[in-house]
Write a protein that holds these residues in place. Sequence first.
Motif, PDB file in Angstrom:
ATOM      1  N   ILE A  43       2.601  11.036  90.385  1.00 59.91           N
ATOM      2  CA  ILE A  43       3.528  10.551  88.997  1.00 59.91           C
ATOM      3  C   ILE A  43       4.098  11.815  88.407  1.00 59.91           C
ATOM      4  O   ILE A  43       2.960  12.458  87.655  1.00 59.91           O
ATOM      5  CB  ILE A  43       2.596   9.523  88.334  1.00 59.91           C
ATOM      6  N   GLU A  44       5.101  12.040  88.308  1.00 55.98           N
ATOM      7  CA  GLU A  44       5.700  13.042  87.462  1.00 55.98           C
ATOM      8  C   GLU A  44       5.163  13.127  86.037  1.00 55.98           C
ATOM      9  O   GLU A  44       5.758  12.302  85.286  1.00 55.98           O
ATOM     10  CB  GLU A  44       7.272  13.117  87.597  1.00 55.98           C
ATOM     11  N   ASN A  45       4.309  14.087  85.571  1.00 53.38           N
ATOM     12  CA  ASN A  45       4.260  14.223  84.179  1.00 53.38           C
ATOM     13  C   ASN A  45       5.508  14.632  83.341  1.00 53.38           C
ATOM     14  O   ASN A  45       5.437  14.648  82.189  1.00 53.38           O
ATOM     15  CB  ASN A  45       3.009  15.004  83.704  1.00 53.38           C
ATOM     16  N   GLY A  46       6.591  15.194  84.077  1.00 53.66           N
ATOM     17  CA  GLY A  46       7.801  15.515  83.235  1.00 53.66           C
ATOM     18  C   GLY A  46       8.504  16.475  84.283  1.00 53.66           C
ATOM     19  O   GLY A  46       7.980  16.827  85.322  1.00 53.66           O
ATOM     20  N   ASN A  47       9.520  16.888  83.706  1.00 56.70           N
ATOM     21  CA  ASN A  47      10.345  17.894  84.430  1.00 56.70           C
ATOM     22  C   ASN A  47      10.938  18.871  83.444  1.00 56.70           C
ATOM     23  O   ASN A  47      12.138  19.382  83.608  1.00 56.70           O
ATOM     24  CB  ASN A  47      11.526  17.287  85.161  1.00 56.70           C
ATOM     25  N   ILE A  48       9.934  19.391  82.574  1.00 58.37           N
ATOM     26  CA  ILE A  48      10.551  20.328  81.505  1.00 58.37           C
ATOM     27  C   ILE A  48       9.298  21.452  82.008  1.00 58.37           C
ATOM     28  O   ILE A  48       8.166  21.259  81.685  1.00 58.37           O
ATOM     29  CB  ILE A  48      10.273  19.795  80.019  1.00 58.37           C
ATOM     30  N   CYS A  49       9.880  22.644  82.012  1.00 63.26           N
ATOM     31  CA  CYS A  49       8.736  23.896  82.273  1.00 63.26           C
ATOM     32  C   CYS A  49       9.158  25.158  81.422  1.00 63.26           C
ATOM     33  O   CYS A  49      10.448  25.297  81.044  1.00 63.26           O
ATOM     34  CB  CYS A  49       8.945  24.380  83.714  1.00 63.26           C
ATOM     35  N   ASN A  50       8.096  25.698  81.286  1.00 65.38           N
ATOM     36  CA  ASN A  50       8.361  27.114  80.382  1.00 65.38           C
ATOM     37  C   ASN A  50       8.847  28.239  81.380  1.00 65.38           C
ATOM     38  O   ASN A  50       9.258  29.456  80.772  1.00 65.38           O
ATOM     39  CB  ASN A  50       7.362  27.427  79.581  1.00 65.38           C
ATOM     40  N   LEU A  51       8.769  28.058  82.668  1.00 65.43           N
ATOM     41  CA  LEU A  51       9.234  29.140  83.531  1.00 65.43           C
ATOM     42  C   LEU A  51      10.453  29.041  84.228  1.00 65.43           C
ATOM     43  O   LEU A  51      10.823  27.628  84.322  1.00 65.43           O
ATOM     44  CB  LEU A  51       8.077  29.450  84.552  1.00 65.43           C
ATOM     45  N   ARG A  52      11.142  29.836  85.005  1.00 66.50           N
ATOM     46  CA  ARG A  52      11.964  29.534  85.804  1.00 66.50           C
ATOM     47  C   ARG A  52      12.101  30.289  87.011  1.00 66.50           C
ATOM     48  O   ARG A  52      12.436  31.341  87.411  1.00 66.50           O
ATOM     49  CB  ARG A  52      13.507  29.964  85.312  1.00 66.50           C
ATOM     50  N   CYS A  53      11.038  29.899  87.759  1.00 68.63           N
ATOM     51  CA  CYS A  53      10.584  30.633  89.073  1.00 68.63           C
ATOM     52  C   CYS A  53      11.904  30.578  90.285  1.00 68.63           C
ATOM     53  O   CYS A  53      12.550  29.716  90.182  1.00 68.63           O
ATOM     54  CB  CYS A  53       9.511  29.471  89.575  1.00 68.63           C
ATOM     55  N   THR A  54      12.094  31.592  90.852  1.00 65.96           N
ATOM     56  CA  THR A  54      13.077  31.789  91.554  1.00 65.96           C
ATOM     57  C   THR A  54      13.339  30.880  92.857  1.00 65.96           C
ATOM     58  O   THR A  54      14.484  31.020  93.565  1.00 65.96           O
ATOM     59  CB  THR A  54      13.071  33.225  92.176  1.00 65.96           C
ATOM     60  N   MET A  55      12.168  30.231  93.243  1.00 64.98           N
ATOM     61  CA  MET A  55      12.375  29.259  94.528  1.00 64.98           C
ATOM     62  C   MET A  55      12.300  27.972  94.161  1.00 64.98           C
ATOM     63  O   MET A  55      12.135  26.938  94.899  1.00 64.98           O
ATOM     64  CB  MET A  55      11.118  29.713  95.607  1.00 64.98           C
ATOM     65  N   CYS A  56      12.282  27.383  92.451  1.00 63.73           N
ATOM     66  CA  CYS A  56      12.103  26.214  92.064  1.00 63.73           C
ATOM     67  C   CYS A  56      13.351  25.253  92.102  1.00 63.73           C
ATOM     68  O   CYS A  56      14.380  25.877  91.586  1.00 63.73           O
ATOM     69  CB  CYS A  56      11.170  26.168  90.817  1.00 63.73           C
ATOM     70  N   ALA A  57      13.335  24.179  92.492  1.00 61.03           N
ATOM     71  CA  ALA A  57      14.571  23.197  92.404  1.00 61.03           C
ATOM     72  C   ALA A  57      14.592  22.928  91.111  1.00 61.03           C
ATOM     73  O   ALA A  57      15.925  22.249  90.757  1.00 61.03           O
ATOM     74  CB  ALA A  57      14.262  21.843  93.211  1.00 61.03           C
ATOM     75  N   LEU A  58      13.884  22.805  90.133  1.00 58.31           N
ATOM     76  CA  LEU A  58      14.218  22.653  88.446  1.00 58.31           C
ATOM     77  C   LEU A  58      15.379  23.489  88.037  1.00 58.31           C
ATOM     78  O   LEU A  58      16.177  23.126  87.279  1.00 58.31           O
ATOM     79  CB  LEU A  58      13.112  22.916  87.677  1.00 58.31           C
ATOM     80  N   ASN A  59      15.670  24.619  88.761  1.00 59.36           N
ATOM     81  CA  ASN A  59      16.754  25.427  88.462  1.00 59.36           C
ATOM     82  C   ASN A  59      18.115  24.966  88.495  1.00 59.36           C
ATOM     83  O   ASN A  59      19.299  25.142  87.624  1.00 59.36           O
ATOM     84  CB  ASN A  59      16.679  26.917  89.249  1.00 59.36           C
ATOM     85  N   VAL A  60      18.224  23.959  89.563  1.00 60.93           N
ATOM     86  CA  VAL A  60      19.520  23.340  89.674  1.00 60.93           C
ATOM     87  C   VAL A  60      19.463  21.616  89.543  1.00 60.93           C
ATOM     88  O   VAL A  60      20.594  21.185  89.823  1.00 60.93           O
ATOM     89  CB  VAL A  60      20.024  23.484  91.325  1.00 60.93           C
ATOM     90  N   MET A  61      18.418  21.227  89.205  1.00 58.74           N
ATOM     91  CA  MET A  61      18.280  19.976  88.923  1.00 58.74           C
ATOM     92  C   MET A  61      19.130  19.188  87.833  1.00 58.74           C
ATOM     93  O   MET A  61      19.191  19.937  86.622  1.00 58.74           O
ATOM     94  CB  MET A  61      16.628  19.297  88.468  1.00 58.74           C
ATOM     95  N   LYS A  62      19.723  18.244  88.423  1.00 65.26           N
ATOM     96  CA  LYS A  62      20.689  17.434  87.178  1.00 65.26           C
ATOM     97  C   LYS A  62      20.215  16.428  86.494  1.00 65.26           C
ATOM     98  O   LYS A  62      20.686  15.978  85.517  1.00 65.26           O
ATOM     99  CB  LYS A  62      22.085  17.339  87.864  1.00 65.26           C
ATOM    100  N   ARG A  63      19.131  15.667  86.791  1.00 62.18           N
ATOM    101  CA  ARG A  63      18.601  14.514  86.007  1.00 62.18           C
ATOM    102  C   ARG A  63      18.059  14.752  85.028  1.00 62.18           C
ATOM    103  O   ARG A  63      17.891  15.899  84.438  1.00 62.18           O
ATOM    104  CB  ARG A  63      17.701  13.715  87.342  1.00 62.18           C
ATOM    105  N   LYS A  64      17.973  13.789  84.081  1.00 60.12           N
ATOM    106  CA  LYS A  64      17.708  13.867  82.428  1.00 60.12           C
ATOM    107  C   LYS A  64      16.258  14.710  82.494  1.00 60.12           C
ATOM    108  O   LYS A  64      15.311  14.395  83.486  1.00 60.12           O
ATOM    109  CB  LYS A  64      17.599  12.599  82.019  1.00 60.12           C
ATOM    110  N   LYS A  65      16.108  15.401  81.466  1.00 59.83           N
ATOM    111  CA  LYS A  65      14.976  16.026  81.364  1.00 59.83           C
ATOM    112  C   LYS A  65      14.005  15.226  80.250  1.00 59.83           C
ATOM    113  O   LYS A  65      14.511  14.684  79.241  1.00 59.83           O
ATOM    114  CB  LYS A  65      15.104  17.548  80.784  1.00 59.83           C
ATOM    115  N   GLY A  66      12.672  15.419  80.458  1.00 60.03           N
ATOM    116  CA  GLY A  66      11.797  14.428  79.753  1.00 60.03           C
ATOM    117  C   GLY A  66      10.485  14.605  80.094  1.00 60.03           C
ATOM    118  O   GLY A  66      10.055  14.964  81.150  1.00 60.03           O
TER     119      GLY A  66
END
Length: 373
Positions: A43-66
């Motif tokens: 269960i995803e506790n969220g999709n907001i992070c304080n880092l931008r790791c070079t291999m993470c999909a969060l860098n290109v994720m388009k869905r709503k943040k929360g």
Amino acid sequence: MGIAEVVFKGSSGMKSATRLIGSGYSSFVSGKKAYSLPYRLQIENGNICNLRCTMCALNVMKRKKGMLNLEKYKQIFDTIKPAYVNLTGYSEMILNSDIFEIIKYSKAKGAFTKIDSNATLTTEERARKIVESGLDLISISVDGATKETYEKIRIPAKFETVINNLRNLVKIRNEVKGKLQIHMAFVSQVGNIHELPLIIKLADEIGVDQINSAFVTEYDIKEYRKNKLDNVQISELRKYYNEALELKDKVKINVNIDSVGYYIDKIEKDEQKNLNDAHCYLPWYSAYITWEGDVLPCCYFYDSQISFGNVFQTPFKEIWNSPKYQSFRQALAKSRNGLCASCGYRDDFIQEKFKKVSKFVPFSKLITNRSRF
């Protein structure tokens, strides 16, 4: 020792046993239908992070943040009642203000509970909260054994801060004789594979319980191909991996790097684009639910590329064995396609258990849709 084995040994109680039997049978059969609700939930506790790791999909994720709040979490949990819950998403756990209450609620309901963290925000006060929350397992991501390597990958984290925070977490856990399992996670890739032996030594020196390493994948993000291990000379990969293997019997902690060895074998055989011999049973015993309630096959579908429904709109029981979910299971039992084809996930522990069953009870092979046991 893989994560599945850690959870298997750490689970207890009638609910866990009952759900394990149902999910285990569903996984063994590997048919369209799952015969029980999932043993495991991520269960995803969220999709907001304080880092931008070079291999993470969060860098290109388009869905709503929360972030997932406690009330919505209760609604999801109480509907499914998993025996094991992984509260990791594309976020840092500390950024969710409800995370400790969410953990406590999970434990009060009897679920084995795991979470991942980058440990950048794990102050001494928060470390005590983590230990006191009743959490069963925390995995700290440390993708470098030196400041230079780590900070090139986990941007803009500070190596010294993370290592100090991790040391404090281990110290506090040990002082109170807590049962919390503390793991380190190392995503092996072009920029850090040379430090695979060093990260094992560092993890042992810090005193965590286990170091886990997986190979980096590209998802469906073409520019991430540069991170993959097949961009490194095979002789170098073998050297680092063999050095790491030699350390397994010399350190006090558990070392789980089998998936890296598996991928190196695939590179040597020029089969790295085909991971079909890596068994995955996730859709029969697990589901990934985003903070907004979308039900996905797993975390690899980071942008909801495949969604089976939303738990806040449709009862999970209807979603779990819907025609779309059943079609997905049927296809995966035959081969990995699409995003699944490049995924590094392998249910080795489960597969070994099934091999023993099929060997001891040969006719059991007649009920499975898997071609290899």
